[in-house]
Motif scaffolding. Structure first.
Motif, PDB file in Angstrom:
ATOM      1  N   SER A  72      21.492 -67.459 -10.245  1.00  0.00           N
ATOM      2  CA  SER A  72      22.683 -67.471  -9.395  1.00  0.00           C
ATOM      3  C   SER A  72      22.458 -66.725  -8.084  1.00  0.00           C
ATOM      4  O   SER A  72      23.344 -66.698  -7.240  1.00  0.00           O
ATOM      5  CB  SER A  72      23.855 -66.814 -10.142  1.00  0.00           C
ATOM      6  OG  SER A  72      24.099 -67.469 -11.352  1.00  0.00           O
ATOM      7  N   GLU A  74      20.770 -67.335  -5.463  1.00  0.00           N
ATOM      8  CA  GLU A  74      20.783 -68.116  -4.217  1.00  0.00           C
ATOM      9  C   GLU A  74      22.173 -68.621  -3.855  1.00  0.00           C
ATOM     10  O   GLU A  74      22.395 -69.133  -2.761  1.00  0.00           O
ATOM     11  CB  GLU A  74      19.801 -69.295  -4.306  1.00  0.00           C
ATOM     12  CG  GLU A  74      20.270 -70.471  -5.149  1.00  0.00           C
ATOM     13  CD  GLU A  74      20.188 -70.270  -6.661  1.00  0.00           C
ATOM     14  OE1 GLU A  74      20.773 -71.090  -7.381  1.00  0.00           O
ATOM     15  OE2 GLU A  74      19.568 -69.292  -7.117  1.00  0.00           O
ATOM     16  N   VAL A  75      23.140 -68.471  -4.750  1.00  0.00           N
ATOM     17  CA  VAL A  75      24.505 -68.938  -4.484  1.00  0.00           C
ATOM     18  C   VAL A  75      25.166 -67.971  -3.503  1.00  0.00           C
ATOM     19  O   VAL A  75      25.277 -66.776  -3.780  1.00  0.00           O
ATOM     20  CB  VAL A  75      25.320 -69.032  -5.792  1.00  0.00           C
ATOM     21  CG1 VAL A  75      26.744 -69.452  -5.504  1.00  0.00           C
ATOM     22  CG2 VAL A  75      24.649 -69.984  -6.762  1.00  0.00           C
ATOM     23  N   THR A  76      25.598 -68.485  -2.366  1.00  0.00           N
ATOM     24  CA  THR A  76      26.161 -67.609  -1.339  1.00  0.00           C
ATOM     25  C   THR A  76      27.665 -67.411  -1.484  1.00  0.00           C
ATOM     26  O   THR A  76      28.187 -66.389  -1.068  1.00  0.00           O
ATOM     27  CB  THR A  76      25.849 -68.153   0.073  1.00  0.00           C
ATOM     28  OG1 THR A  76      26.340 -69.492   0.167  1.00  0.00           O
ATOM     29  CG2 THR A  76      24.349 -68.124   0.345  1.00  0.00           C
ATOM     30  N   ASP A  77      28.353 -68.376  -2.072  1.00  0.00           N
ATOM     31  CA  ASP A  77      29.796 -68.234  -2.261  1.00  0.00           C
ATOM     32  C   ASP A  77      30.059 -67.241  -3.384  1.00  0.00           C
ATOM     33  O   ASP A  77      29.645 -67.472  -4.525  1.00  0.00           O
ATOM     34  CB  ASP A  77      30.419 -69.597  -2.599  1.00  0.00           C
ATOM     35  CG  ASP A  77      31.910 -69.472  -2.859  1.00  0.00           C
ATOM     36  OD1 ASP A  77      32.629 -69.025  -1.945  1.00  0.00           O
ATOM     37  OD2 ASP A  77      32.345 -69.806  -3.986  1.00  0.00           O
ATOM     38  N   LYS A  79      32.674 -66.451  -5.165  1.00  0.00           N
ATOM     39  CA  LYS A  79      33.441 -66.942  -6.314  1.00  0.00           C
ATOM     40  C   LYS A  79      32.570 -67.820  -7.207  1.00  0.00           C
ATOM     41  O   LYS A  79      32.595 -67.693  -8.429  1.00  0.00           O
ATOM     42  CB  LYS A  79      34.675 -67.715  -5.842  1.00  0.00           C
ATOM     43  CG  LYS A  79      35.732 -66.820  -5.238  1.00  0.00           C
ATOM     44  CD  LYS A  79      36.930 -67.625  -4.797  1.00  0.00           C
ATOM     45  CE  LYS A  79      37.971 -66.716  -4.174  1.00  0.00           C
ATOM     46  NZ  LYS A  79      39.143 -67.485  -3.718  1.00  0.00           N
ATOM     47  N   GLU A  80      31.794 -68.688  -6.595  1.00  0.00           N
ATOM     48  CA  GLU A  80      30.905 -69.545  -7.375  1.00  0.00           C
ATOM     49  C   GLU A  80      29.857 -68.713  -8.106  1.00  0.00           C
ATOM     50  O   GLU A  80      29.538 -68.972  -9.269  1.00  0.00           O
ATOM     51  CB  GLU A  80      30.227 -70.584  -6.473  1.00  0.00           C
ATOM     52  CG  GLU A  80      29.382 -71.570  -7.250  1.00  0.00           C
ATOM     53  CD  GLU A  80      28.688 -72.597  -6.362  1.00  0.00           C
ATOM     54  OE1 GLU A  80      27.699 -73.188  -6.849  1.00  0.00           O
ATOM     55  OE2 GLU A  80      29.105 -72.802  -5.211  1.00  0.00           O
ATOM     56  N   ARG A  81      29.339 -67.704  -7.415  1.00  0.00           N
ATOM     57  CA  ARG A  81      28.344 -66.808  -8.049  1.00  0.00           C
ATOM     58  C   ARG A  81      28.968 -66.095  -9.242  1.00  0.00           C
ATOM     59  O   ARG A  81      28.371 -65.997 -10.303  1.00  0.00           O
ATOM     60  CB  ARG A  81      27.816 -65.812  -7.029  1.00  0.00           C
ATOM     61  CG  ARG A  81      26.828 -64.823  -7.627  1.00  0.00           C
ATOM     62  CD  ARG A  81      26.190 -63.948  -6.540  1.00  0.00           C
ATOM     63  NE  ARG A  81      25.589 -62.768  -7.079  1.00  0.00           N
ATOM     64  CZ  ARG A  81      24.521 -62.730  -7.851  1.00  0.00           C
ATOM     65  NH1 ARG A  81      23.907 -63.843  -8.191  1.00  0.00           N
ATOM     66  NH2 ARG A  81      24.047 -61.600  -8.310  1.00  0.00           N
ATOM     67  N   ARG A  84      29.274 -68.544 -12.140  1.00  0.00           N
ATOM     68  CA  ARG A  84      27.955 -68.835 -12.740  1.00  0.00           C
ATOM     69  C   ARG A  84      27.431 -67.656 -13.534  1.00  0.00           C
ATOM     70  O   ARG A  84      26.840 -67.833 -14.601  1.00  0.00           O
ATOM     71  CB  ARG A  84      26.953 -69.202 -11.644  1.00  0.00           C
ATOM     72  CG  ARG A  84      27.114 -70.593 -11.138  1.00  0.00           C
ATOM     73  CD  ARG A  84      25.876 -70.986 -10.385  1.00  0.00           C
ATOM     74  NE  ARG A  84      26.064 -72.218  -9.655  1.00  0.00           N
ATOM     75  CZ  ARG A  84      25.113 -72.788  -8.965  1.00  0.00           C
ATOM     76  NH1 ARG A  84      23.914 -72.240  -8.880  1.00  0.00           N
ATOM     77  NH2 ARG A  84      25.349 -73.916  -8.328  1.00  0.00           N
ATOM     78  N   CYS A  85      27.622 -66.462 -13.006  1.00  0.00           N
ATOM     79  CA  CYS A  85      27.146 -65.271 -13.720  1.00  0.00           C
ATOM     80  C   CYS A  85      27.828 -65.132 -15.072  1.00  0.00           C
ATOM     81  O   CYS A  85      27.168 -64.906 -16.088  1.00  0.00           O
ATOM     82  CB  CYS A  85      27.386 -64.022 -12.883  1.00  0.00           C
ATOM     83  SG  CYS A  85      26.255 -63.825 -11.486  1.00  0.00           S
TER      84      CYS A  85
END
Length: 195
Positions: A72, A74-77, A79-81, A84-85
């Motif tokens: 995760s 590389e995920v910049t957003d 909320k998305e990170r 995913r976490c």
């Protein structure tokens, strides 16, 4: 491996297979193929050995979750990170079921085991700082009040998610559900815009 390492490996197996309360010193010694006296010589007591085994198992879980969370990074957003976490964390529970079951079992016995409570309390701060670092994609543990506050928050979410999963894996919250709850509660508490 030497007797010390054999005892630790046996204690870890016993925790996974029998739990904390049903593991005897004889179980551990037999599994390590050593005498009962070796436990006292190397660890002082069965409880001290089991706590060391638990701490080592938590370290292994930390490595496995660290690897899962790395995906995760590389995920910049944010909320998305976050989603995913927490999904990655939940995906580790099946493999480490014994570890989590034992932790909840031990918590129920801490009132009768002050030495064990002291050892776990000593390890708790490091665990919190480790969680804060992992969820932020860092390898170093920063010992600051802010990092400790983050770690306390992450640890609280983690223990809640594990408890839900142990009761009923199908109803354990995923990352999106945790984020939704966080958004609602933080909006209500801090007066932020509601989602």
């Amino acid at each position: 491996m030497g007797n010390r390492e054999d005892l630790l490996a046996s204690a870890r197996r016993c925790l996974q297979e029998k739990g904390y309360g049903r593991t005897t010193a004889r179980d551990i010694a037999t599994g390590a193929n050593v005498s009962l006296a070796a436990i006292g010589y190397h660890y002082g007591s069965k409880d001290a050995l089991l706590v060391q085994a638990l701490i080592e198992a938590m370290g292994d879980w930390g490595e496995s979750i660290g690897a899962a969370l790395a995906g995760s990074a590389e995920v910049t957003d944010p909320k998305e990170r976050f989603v995913r976490c927490w999904d990655a964390v939940r995906d580790t529970f099946e493999e480490h079921r014994g570890l989590w079951t034992v932790q909840f079992e031990i918590v129920g016995q801490l009132a009768h085991l002050p030495e064990l409570r002291e050892q776990l309390a000593g390890a708790q701060k490091l665990g919190r700082l480790g969680l804060a670092a992992m969820f932020q994609g860092r390898t170093e543990h920063l010992d600051t009040p802010e990092e400790l506050a983050r770690g306390i928050f992450y640890q609280s979410l983690l223990l809640g998610q594990v408890a839900h999963w142990l009761i009923d894996p199908e109803q354990a919250p995923d990352g999106a559900e945790i984020l939704r709850g966080l958004t609602l509660v933080s909006g209500e508490t801090l007066g932020a815009a509601r989602a």
